[in-house]
Design a protein around this motif. Structure first.
Motif, mmCIF file in Angstrom:
data_model
loop_
_atom_site.group_PDB
_atom_site.id
_atom_site.type_symbol
_atom_site.label_atom_id
_atom_site.label_comp_id
_atom_site.label_asym_id
_atom_site.label_seq_id
_atom_site.Cartn_x
_atom_site.Cartn_y
_atom_site.Cartn_z
ATOM 1 N N GLY A 65 2.791 0.442 -1.976
ATOM 2 C CA GLY A 65 2.234 1.395 -2.925
ATOM 3 C C GLY A 65 0.862 0.972 -3.408
ATOM 4 O O GLY A 65 0.394 -0.145 -3.142
ATOM 5 N N ASP A 66 0.208 1.875 -4.135
ATOM 6 C CA ASP A 66 -1.115 1.542 -4.665
ATOM 7 C C ASP A 66 -1.049 0.478 -5.757
ATOM 8 O O ASP A 66 -2.074 -0.046 -6.189
ATOM 9 C CB ASP A 66 -1.833 2.796 -5.176
ATOM 10 N N ASN A 67 0.181 0.128 -6.186
ATOM 11 C CA ASN A 67 0.366 -0.997 -7.103
ATOM 12 C C ASN A 67 0.626 -2.297 -6.337
ATOM 13 O O ASN A 67 0.943 -3.320 -6.942
ATOM 14 C CB ASN A 67 1.522 -0.716 -8.071
ATOM 15 N N ARG A 68 0.531 -2.224 -4.981
ATOM 16 C CA ARG A 68 0.666 -3.339 -4.039
ATOM 17 C C ARG A 68 2.083 -3.866 -3.919
ATOM 18 O O ARG A 68 2.329 -4.903 -3.295
ATOM 19 C CB ARG A 68 -0.282 -4.500 -4.376
ATOM 20 N N LEU A 69 3.068 -3.172 -4.492
ATOM 21 C CA LEU A 69 4.472 -3.512 -4.269
ATOM 22 C C LEU A 69 4.978 -2.731 -3.067
ATOM 23 O O LEU A 69 4.490 -1.637 -2.759
ATOM 24 C CB LEU A 69 5.317 -3.163 -5.503
ATOM 25 N N THR A 70 5.980 -3.275 -2.362
ATOM 26 C CA THR A 70 6.536 -2.629 -1.181
ATOM 27 C C THR A 70 7.825 -1.897 -1.552
ATOM 28 O O THR A 70 8.723 -2.480 -2.172
ATOM 29 C CB THR A 70 6.812 -3.659 -0.071
ATOM 30 N N TYR A 71 7.907 -0.631 -1.154
ATOM 31 C CA TYR A 71 9.056 0.218 -1.472
ATOM 32 C C TYR A 71 9.735 0.709 -0.198
ATOM 33 O O TYR A 71 9.120 0.781 0.860
ATOM 34 C CB TYR A 71 8.601 1.453 -2.265
ATOM 35 N N PHE A 72 10.988 1.108 -0.341
ATOM 36 C CA PHE A 72 11.682 1.880 0.684
ATOM 37 C C PHE A 72 11.845 3.272 0.105
ATOM 38 O O PHE A 72 12.414 3.442 -0.971
ATOM 39 C CB PHE A 72 13.051 1.272 1.005
ATOM 40 N N ALA A 286 -1.046 3.131 -0.502
ATOM 41 C CA ALA A 286 -2.438 2.696 -0.630
ATOM 42 C C ALA A 286 -3.357 3.608 0.170
ATOM 43 O O ALA A 286 -3.044 3.986 1.299
ATOM 44 C CB ALA A 286 -2.573 1.259 -0.137
ATOM 45 N N PHE A 287 -4.495 3.994 -0.432
ATOM 46 C CA PHE A 287 -5.547 4.787 0.205
ATOM 47 C C PHE A 287 -5.135 6.233 0.510
ATOM 48 O O PHE A 287 -5.827 6.924 1.237
ATOM 49 C CB PHE A 287 -6.014 4.164 1.524
ATOM 50 N N LEU A 288 -4.015 6.706 0.003
ATOM 51 C CA LEU A 288 -3.565 8.055 0.352
ATOM 52 C C LEU A 288 -4.542 9.097 -0.174
ATOM 53 O O LEU A 288 -4.769 9.218 -1.384
ATOM 54 C CB LEU A 288 -2.174 8.319 -0.219
ATOM 55 N N THR A 289 -5.137 9.882 0.742
ATOM 56 C CA THR A 289 -6.045 10.956 0.365
ATOM 57 C C THR A 289 -6.194 11.902 1.552
ATOM 58 O O THR A 289 -5.473 11.775 2.545
ATOM 59 C CB THR A 289 -7.413 10.385 -0.082
ATOM 60 N N ASP A 290 -7.109 12.856 1.453
ATOM 61 C CA ASP A 290 -7.361 13.765 2.565
ATOM 62 C C ASP A 290 -8.830 13.684 2.956
ATOM 63 O O ASP A 290 -9.682 13.281 2.160
ATOM 64 C CB ASP A 290 -6.974 15.207 2.206
#
Length: 392
Positions: A65-72, A286-290
């Motif tokens: 995530g953009d908080n640098r934690l890894t999620y499922f 992270a970096f999610l955009t269009d």
């Protein structure tokens, strides 16, 4: 390679993958699925929510995530839309039944497992609080996957996807994950990222080092999709990889509009994907955009060493691990719907909690969804056999 030759090669690969199993065929034919099954599905009363649109076992996975934690969490929002909550549940349940061979299950057991996933969804929805899955809260196969990812580094990712020659890092073309582009298409990607970078605080971070057609997934094979090596933080292992995926539109959105379920307006198809993903996931990737390349809208995101999906074959074996994983996926669907509740005419948390509660005998939506999923799985298997015969 010329653009039309790349597309032809990818479509051939897609057909070959779809012939491997009924589940793979199902993954690659979402438009056919909704054209046939949306109308009967809409007869089941359900609140309006924000949907992933392609909810099957292999659209769950890990990301940073953009908080640098890894999620499922749920992934791949190409077909995301606003519509009745049963739509994602129906596609999820149908996929579980179809994946019985991959899971090493009988059809009866797979159907029971689908019922378990819907029961967990219902309980999580009734609870009314969106939660999340990360390394400290995940168990079983999902917990194992998240813990395994801790050992992966950016250097590992770069070693797998790139090669250093004459002191310069370039993308690899010997793994089946990338295809070399022609000069015109490469230049269009580079120019688009240069325009994109000018609006960033650190434009040099996005300096393009190499570009290729990315080969990934199944449903999107045949569409323009690029992997881009950028300078990143610089240094030996500081470069980053970007995924650019074209967004031509959602099969589910088109089917819902045809069925007179109005959809909100978004600036473009990639903006739709990004906005819905942002609201449904626990944390934005992270970096999610269009980004626009020519007249085509693309989603823009970082490729990460701790990004992976839990494939159906990973769940084959011990029944308790399958129940744990499928149940967790049911939780994630509920949490996503709760997370986006009330956004742009989506149902409220109160509406969702009420729908999750007990219903009168003969009016329970879970049994209706499972019965329809059984019929849809039978039809998909028949279509797959016909498809394989036609390929032969």
């Amino acid at each position: 390679m010329k653009q039309q030759d790349i597309r032809a090669e990818l479509l051939t690969l897609k057909r070959r993958k779809m012939a491997q199993s009924a589940f793979a065929f199902y993954r690659g034919t979402g438009d056919l699925f909704y054209a046939r099954w949306l109308k009967p599905l809409l007869k089941i009363a359900a609140p309006t929510v924000w949907l992933n649109g392609d909810m099957h076992l292999e659209n769950f996975g890990t990301y940073r995530g953009d908080n640098r934690l890894t999620y499922f969490d749920i992934g791949d929002f190409d077909d995301a839309a606003r519509g009745p909550a049963v739509i994602d549940l129906f596609r999820f349940a149908t996929g579980i039944i179809l994946s019985a061979p991959e899971l090493g299950l009988t059809r009866k057991r797979a159907r029971a497992l689908a019922g378990h996933g819907l029961a967990r969804y219902r309980a999580a929805l009734a609870d009314g609080k969106p939660r999340w899955l990360e390394r400290r809260t995940a168990t079983g196969a999902i917990g194992d996957l998240l813990r395994d990812l801790e050992r992966r580094s950016q250097a590992d990712l770069l070693e797998k996807r790139t090669v250093v020659s004459n002191g310069r890092r370039r993308l690899r073309f010997d793994t089946g994950k990338a295809i070399k582009l022609g000069k015109v298409e490469t230049a269009a990607v580079v120019q688009a990222i240069e325009r994109f970078s000018r609006k960033r605080a650190h434009p040099d971070f996005f300096k393009v080092l190499d570009v290729a057609q990315r080969v990934a997934g199944l449903g999107a094979l045949g569409r323009p999709r690029y992997v881009v090596l950028i300078k990143g933080n610089g240094g030996k292992d500081g470069q980053s990889l970007i995924d650019l995926k074209s967004q031509p539109g959602s099969a589910l959105v088109k089917a819902l509009i045809k069925a007179r379920h109005r959809q909100p307006d978004f600036a473009n198809e990639a903006r739709r994907v990004v906005a819905i993903e942002y609201h449904l996931q626990a944390a934005a990737p992270a970096f999610l955009t269009d980004i626009k390349i020519g007249k085509t809208a693309f989603t823009f995101r970082e490729l990460q060493p701790d990004q992976d999906k839990l494939e159906a074959t990973h769940l084959a074996g011990e029944g308790s691990r399958q129940e744990d994983a499928i149940g967790a996926m049911g939780d994630l669907i509920a949490w996503a719907q709760l997370r986006a509740s009330g956004w742009r005419a989506g149902a409220t948390i109160d509406d969702l909690m009420k729908w999750a509660g007990p219903h009168r005998r003969g009016e329970d939506w879970v049994e209706s969804v499972l019965a329809l999923a059984d019929a849809a799985a039978n039809a998909a298997q028949s279509d797959w056999r016909a498809f394989c015969a036609a390929q032969d």
